[in-house]
Design a protein around this motif. Structure first.
Motif, mmCIF file in Angstrom:
data_model
loop_
_atom_site.group_PDB
_atom_site.id
_atom_site.type_symbol
_atom_site.label_atom_id
_atom_site.label_comp_id
_atom_site.label_asym_id
_atom_site.label_seq_id
_atom_site.Cartn_x
_atom_site.Cartn_y
_atom_site.Cartn_z
ATOM 1 N N THR A 32 6.179 10.456 -6.694
ATOM 2 C CA THR A 32 6.867 9.721 -6.847
ATOM 3 C C THR A 32 8.616 9.925 -7.483
ATOM 4 N N TRP A 50 7.726 1.741 -7.793
ATOM 5 C CA TRP A 50 6.592 1.589 -6.976
ATOM 6 C C TRP A 50 5.210 0.706 -7.448
ATOM 7 N N THR A 70 7.573 -0.136 -1.009
ATOM 8 C CA THR A 70 6.086 0.233 -1.726
ATOM 9 C C THR A 70 4.573 -1.097 -0.656
ATOM 10 N N SER A 73 -0.034 0.805 -4.698
ATOM 11 C CA SER A 73 0.640 1.758 -5.443
ATOM 12 C C SER A 73 -0.473 1.984 -6.970
ATOM 13 N N LEU A 79 -0.966 6.264 -2.864
ATOM 14 C CA LEU A 79 0.333 5.553 -3.038
ATOM 15 C C LEU A 79 0.354 5.015 -1.205
#
Length: 141
Positions: A32, A50, A70, A73, A79
């Protein structure tokens, strides 16, 4: 364990895995932090909050950027995001799964290309170097 293909889930879906001696929280930072993504994602810096549905600003110093979003998460274990070169190009879905183990963690990368299935050799040529470079980055700690 070296980076390697683990399974193929059918057309356009591949899962690769590797092991790292670091803890999952360290892997999460590598996934990230835009300064670190450049080290293993072909020079791409991924900028995002994120959180689910957040845009991902993807930059490369030598060329055009990609778009992204995204999808899921859950620090530091999962992720998921989608990348796309342009509105007319097929999306690529990436899911990173990080599982703690007694001597570090296992990192799985699932790639789903729904509209465009790579040849298994092409997929390996693209994604195994990503995992190898991530392993190298984490090993430098």
């Amino acid at each position: 364990m070296r980076a390697g293909e683990v399974t193929a889930h059918g057309t356009g879906s591949r899962t690769f895995a590797c092991h790292s001696p670091v803890d999952p929280a360290r892997v999460w930072v590598a996934l990230t932090d835009p300064a670190q993504t450049t080290a293993y994602l072909y020079g791409l810096a991924l900028h995002s909050t994120w959180v689910p549905d957040a845009p991902i600003d993807i930059r490369h110093k030598d060329g055009p950027t990609l778009t992204g979003r995204t999808l899921c998460s859950r620090p530091p274990e999962r992720l998921s995001y989608v990348l796309q070169a342009g509105p007319e190009d097929p999306p690529v879905y990436l899911t990173w799964l990080i599982r703690s183990s007694p001597v570090g963690c296992t990192i799985r990368l699932q790639i789903d290309e729904i509209d465009c299935a790579d040849d298994p050799d092409d997929a390996e040529d693209t994604w195994l170097p990503v995992l190898a470079a991530l392993q190298n980055l984490l090993a430098a700690d």
